[in-house]
Scaffold this motif. Structure first.
Motif: not given
Length: 592
Positions: A6, A10, A28, A32-33, A36, A93, A109-110, A125, A128-129
């Motif tokens: 990820l 990805p 994707w 990811a969701y 995480l 992962v 991330l992504l 996102l 999270e990044r």
């Protein structure tokens, strides 16, 4: 073995070779969701998050889950409602991997993924990044520190270099790299790194680097820079003299004593005594002097190795706990919990457990996990009471009070902070006094007792300045900003809130929760007087800081500020991010 990548673009790998991934960007995004999110999400929530534009959102979700099962080769997974994200033991992962896999941590991330018409997912996102990048940074730091203090400084350099690349404006990362280069014998590169950092900080932040960074260019693990002074008895007396001097406020003299104790214990080859001295020195660098947490962490890592070899369980527990405290203050949530879990596992006495649980409760509270925090902090208070450790009681009670204050629970907050203050006065613990004073004053302000609040905040400010503690200065100045804002004196309020931000940010080892808390208050004050131009740069700083440090409640408050500034999707994002935070005051703000 299936590996899900990820980080960066990805992709999937099976037995180390690339294989075709799922079709569609939303597949994707969904994967990811699921992997995480803090807890398994319900199907209705997932459909709303990613497929609200579809004619049949739940049908689109079912198709995408089926596509993920096909691509992953896991026909029996990702089922149920809520959707179970467990994928089985044969799946790894990359975001879960340790820092030993640091080459795989390149890219965000992504990376490059854009999902149209999903503003709430975009907001998630973005958070999270930042959070995942900070987790990678923390893991890299831990490996670098472990290598540095085990005598493999050259091997530490690549990890420290990568940590600098991930967070170039964190001075601690530069200091770790400088220490690694110096210990590896590359003094020229260490000096060059100091100057590169100094130039960067002048250009980007308009500040000078600390003396600790420059000192690091001449440092090596275990180097103390003082001569030995005469045997085991002298070393033991130097430990006690150092502790006494620091308790009396003579920090420089105390550190000199502790460094002598380390040098003499090493000369005598007394590992038990050296472990005691290293633990004492590491703790003093963390607590008694500002800007030296990185040096303290190096000493504490060495202390763990020496204390383990000497069979000094108490020393190991203390060093683990102190390293956990350093990580909590820095907002490195996962590594903090790792150190504190080790300390908790080894702790045996009520005193040891009270101290460890106090720091664990602080970490949980910063993360807005209030049920866990209250459990840990109340147990800390009870264990401290049972063993007569009044200072630990006062410390943990102040955090109980803070958690209640943040949740809007006025009565239990008053009870906890008042008892904390009583214990602090009984113990004459002046170095800690401004913290519970500022908390009590804010509660008085909320209750409408402005005169008492003003007295408490002025006393907290004066004492904090006398002590030179940036955390206490920041909290007291923030309280004074609230006081003047309540009086309608917006010029004075802005001045105090600016002062608060400057004070709590003036050392590299700042307490990030206080820094974010001050930013949140300053943004609120600016928006209350319709000063969007002042609010926007403060909000950008809060968004980055709260996400990186996993300060979940402050992430939500940043989203609420964005909504006030006109972001149409921000309010729904706040609701999504706050879903599992047990704070009625926060949910009241969201729904007003």
């Amino acid at each position: 073995m299936l590996t899900i990548r990820l980080l960066g673009v990805p992709r999937l790998e099976r037995d180390g070779r690339p294989v075709a991934g799922p079709r569609g960007r939303k597949a994707w995004a969904l994967l990811a969701y699921l992997l995480l999110a803090g807890r398994p999400p319900g199907r209705a929530r997932l459909a709303e998050l990613l497929f609200c534009e579809a004619a049949d959102p739940l049908g689109a979700l079912r198709w995408t889950l089926a596509e993920l099962r096909r691509a992953l080769g896991l026909p029996g997974m990702l089922g149920g409602d809520p959707v179970d994200p467990a994928l089985g033991a044969d799946v790894t992962v990359d975001v879960y991997l340790g820092a030993v896999d640091y080459p795989c941590m390149d890219g965000e991330l992504l990376e490059g993924l854009v999902v149209e018409s999903c503003p709430e997912f975009d907001a998630w996102l973005a958070v999270e990044r930042r959070r995942v990048a900070a987790v990678a940074e923390a893991r890299l730091r831990q490996v670098a520190l472990a290598l540095l203090t085990s005598g493999r400084a050259g091997a530490a350099v690549p990890y420290a270099t990568r940590a600098v690349a991930l967070a170039p404006l964190e001075q601690g990362n530069h200091e770790l790299l400088v220490r690694s280069l110096a210990a590896a014998g590359d003094r020229r590169a260490a000096a060059a790194q100091v100057e590169a950092c100094a130039d960067l900080f002048r250009r980007e932040l308009g500040v000078e680097v600390s003396a600790a960074l420059r000192d690091a260019a001449d440092a090596r693990p275990g180097a103390v820079g003082v001569p030995a002074i005469g045997g085991r008895a002298a070393a033991a007396s130097q430990i006690e003299a150092g502790r006494a001097a620091i308790a009396a406020g003579a920090v420089d003299a105390g550190l000199q004593c502790l460094r002598r104790a380390v040098a003499e214990a090493e000369r005598c080859a007394d590992t038990a005594l050296r472990a005691r001295a290293l633990v004492a020195l590491g703790g003093a660098l963390v607590h008694a002097v500002r800007g030296r947490d990185e040096e303290g962490a190096v000493v504490l890592h060495e202390a763990i190795q020496v204390a383990t070899g000497a069979g000094d369980r108490v020393g190991v527990v203390t060093a683990y706990r102190e390293l956990g405290f350093v990580e909590v203050q820095a907002g490195r949530r996962g590594t903090a919990d790792g150190w504190l879990a080790k300390a908790h596992h080894l702790a045996e006495t009520d005193g040891e457990l009270a101290a460890v649980l106090g720091v664990r409760g602080m970490n949980s509270s910063d993360h807005a996990d209030y049920p866990t925090a209250f459990g840990q902090l109340h147990e800390s208070v009870e264990r401290a009471r049972s063993c007569g450790d009044d200072r630990q009681q006062a410390w943990s009670l102040s955090l109980v009070a803070r958690a209640h204050l943040l949740r809007g629970d006025h009565s239990p907050a008053i009870v906890a902070v008042q008892r904390s203050l009583e214990l602090v006065h009984e113990q004459r613990w002046i170095a800690f006094l401004p913290w519970p004073q500022a908390l009590r004053a804010e509660l008085d302000l909320q209750a409408g007792d402005v005169e008492r609040a003003a007295d408490g905040l002025e006393q907290a400010w004066a004492m904090a300045v006398q002590l030179g503690d940036p955390c206490w200065e920041g909290m007291a100045a923030r309280g004074l900003g609230l006081l003047y804002a309540g009086r309608g004196d917006h010029v004075a309020a802005t001045g105090w809130l600016t002062e608060a931000a400057d004070r709590c940010n003036r050392t590299p080892d700042r307490y990030q929760w206080i820094r974010a808390h001050v930013l949140d208050t300053a943004i609120t004050a600016a928006l209350d007087r319709d000063d969007a131009d002042r609010a926007r740069p403060l909000l950008a700083a809060l968004q980055t800081l709260s996400a990186r440090c996993d300060l979940r409640e402050l992430v939500v408050r940043a989203a609420l500020h964005s909504a006030r500034l006109g972001d149409p999707a921000a309010l729904n994002s706040a609701r999504l991010l706050a879903a599992d935070i047990d704070n009625t005051e926060l949910h009241r703000l969201i729904n007003t």
